[in-house]
Write a protein that holds these residues in place. Structure first.
Motif, short mmCIF file in Angstrom:
data_model
loop_
_atom_site.label_atom_id
_atom_site.label_comp_id
_atom_site.label_asym_id
_atom_site.label_seq_id
_atom_site.Cartn_x
_atom_site.Cartn_y
_atom_site.Cartn_z
N UNK A 1 0.82 -1.21 0.00
CA UNK A 1 0.00 0.00 0.00
C UNK A 1 0.85 1.27 0.00
N UNK A 2 2.16 1.09 0.16
CA UNK A 2 3.04 2.26 0.30
C UNK A 2 3.53 2.82 -1.04
N UNK A 3 3.51 2.01 -2.09
CA UNK A 3 4.05 2.50 -3.36
C UNK A 3 3.30 3.73 -3.86
N UNK A 4 1.96 3.73 -3.68
CA UNK A 4 1.17 4.89 -4.10
C UNK A 4 1.55 6.12 -3.26
N UNK A 5 1.76 5.92 -1.97
CA UNK A 5 2.15 7.02 -1.08
C UNK A 5 3.49 7.62 -1.53
N UNK A 6 4.46 6.78 -1.81
CA UNK A 6 5.76 7.27 -2.25
C UNK A 6 5.65 7.97 -3.61
N UNK A 7 4.80 7.41 -4.47
CA UNK A 7 4.61 8.04 -5.78
C UNK A 7 4.02 9.43 -5.64
N UNK A 8 3.01 9.57 -4.77
CA UNK A 8 2.40 10.89 -4.51
C UNK A 8 3.43 11.85 -3.93
N UNK A 9 4.20 11.35 -2.99
CA UNK A 9 5.22 12.18 -2.35
C UNK A 9 6.20 12.73 -3.38
N UNK A 10 6.71 11.86 -4.24
CA UNK A 10 7.66 12.30 -5.25
C UNK A 10 7.05 13.31 -6.21
N UNK A 11 5.79 13.06 -6.60
CA UNK A 11 5.09 13.97 -7.52
C UNK A 11 4.93 15.36 -6.91
N UNK A 12 4.51 15.41 -5.64
CA UNK A 12 4.33 16.69 -4.94
C UNK A 12 5.66 17.44 -4.85
N UNK A 13 6.72 16.74 -4.49
CA UNK A 13 8.02 17.40 -4.36
C UNK A 13 8.49 17.98 -5.70
N UNK A 14 8.33 17.19 -6.75
CA UNK A 14 8.80 17.63 -8.07
C UNK A 14 7.99 18.82 -8.59
N UNK A 15 6.68 18.83 -8.30
CA UNK A 15 5.81 19.88 -8.83
C UNK A 15 5.88 21.17 -8.02
#
Length: 371
Positions: free
Chosen positions: A310-324
């Protein structure tokens, strides 16, 4: 015993010894030398006090008092009785002995500890107690008996002012070393979007203000024959901390209890004025109105809290937010799973060495300023 040139061993979390050596060097401790489990330096008793009081990354400070050869228990007993315990210990302060035996003819560690305890008790008069704050550490390796003293008492990560913790807390000394390893210099803003009990931000704020980590606690060395209370008070100083002029340390967490804990801990540490805590999920965090700084986060990674799938989506969101939203900011993520780190999509540099965090091996993944 030459008390002007004691061998001082700074215990470090395994894997972060070079970072602690850098901290010790920056603090003016002479020729810090890295070895497995810690850093060796030298100095007098005042330097022992200073190491406990000022070094954020050390777990504890050991002082080597001397060594001798012993091939059997009777020899250990005889030579322990000749050891100058009175140069270090007081006859009115309880003490206990811990022993480790390796590759030696003396192999019974409990028996060895009892012999040394009896030698201290009968030659100095100091009481022996299993609850004593003062601990003598005896290491018998290849028939060489090394006598050391734990000058710290309780582990140095216990700063003396944290009142509230959450699940899987990051130890303060580990947080300080990760901040240093991530290049934090005390000058830039820091953001932790999963701040828990606020440890990263409180340590960063104290580092920025030059606040001593050991200011609010006591140490075992205060019970030694060499301790000078007035000199130690002078070492602590009485200057008020130089906090930055504006808020520089930003924490968020989706858990309201974590935010309440963070605020309480920052208040207790005296850095609440420069810390801002907000209840928010990762997808809702906003870029602070400051110059770019450091994002540091210790997210869940399956082995510790939560289901990894369940954590892969969380990490994906985190990376997307940081990059944007955080162009120009650097990111440092602590995780045990390279796959989860990769799921962020962040351009990580090669990770650091494995570090033990509560029995789990983690690594520090860092980026250059995001573009």
């Amino acid at each position: 015993m030459n008390t002007d040139n004691l061998e001082i061993f700074l215990v470090a979390p395994p894997g972060l010894e070079p970072v602690l050596a850098d901290e010790a060097r920056a603090a003016g401790f002479p020729t810090p030398t890295v070895s497995p489990g810690g850093v060796t330096t030298r100095g007098n008793w005042s330097e022992v006090w200073r190491a406990n009081l000022t070094l954020r990354g050390a777990t504890r400070v050991l002082v080597r008092l001397g060594e001798f050869r012993a091939f059997h228990m009777a020899q250990l007993d005889k030579r322990a009785r000749k050891f100058p315990w009175g140069d270090v210990l007081r006859p009115d302060e309880p003490v206990r002995v811990e022993a480790v035996c390796k590759r030696s003819k003396i192999y019974h560690h409990k028996g060895a500890a009892q012999r040394v305890e009896r030698a201290i008790s009968e030659t100095l008069g100091a009481p022996i107690s299993k609850d004593a704050a003062l601990v003598i550490k005896v290491r018998i390796d290849d028939n060489l008996v090394t006598i050391s003293l734990d000058s710290s008492g309780e582990s140095l990560h216990k700063r003396g002012h944290k009142t509230a913790t959450g699940k899987a807390p990051m130890r303060e000394n580990l947080a300080a070393l990760f901040l240093r390893a991530a290049g934090f210099d005390g000058e830039t803003p820091v953001l932790d979007p999963m701040c828990g009990s606020g440890t990263f931000l409180i340590e960063a704020a104290e580092m920025s203000a030059g606040i001593l980590p050991g200011r609010d606690r006591s140490f075992a060395f205060e019970k030694l024959a060499s301790f000078d209370a007035r000199a130690f008070q002078n070492l602590k100083g009485s200057d008020a901390p130089g906090l930055p002029e504006n808020v520089r340390f930003f924490g968020s967490d989706r858990n309201a209890g974590a935010i309440a804990n963070s605020r309480k801990n920052a208040e207790s540490a005296g850095v609440a004025a420069v810390c801002q805590f907000t209840e928010a999920s990762i997808s809702d965090i906003e870029r602070p109105d400051t110059e770019p700084g450091l994002i540091i986060v210790n997210p869940p990674y399956g082995a510790r809290i939560g289901n990894k799938k369940l954590l892969f989506a969380l990490y994906g969101t985190m990376g997307k937010v940081f990059l944007e939203r955080f162009k120009g900011w650097r990111v440092a993520i602590i995780t045990s799973d390279g796959g989860l780190a990769k799921a962020t999509g962040l351009p990580f540099l090669p990770p650091g060495p494995p570090i033990d965090h509560g029995g789990t091996k983690v690594k520090l993944y860092q980026t250059a300023p995001l573009r």
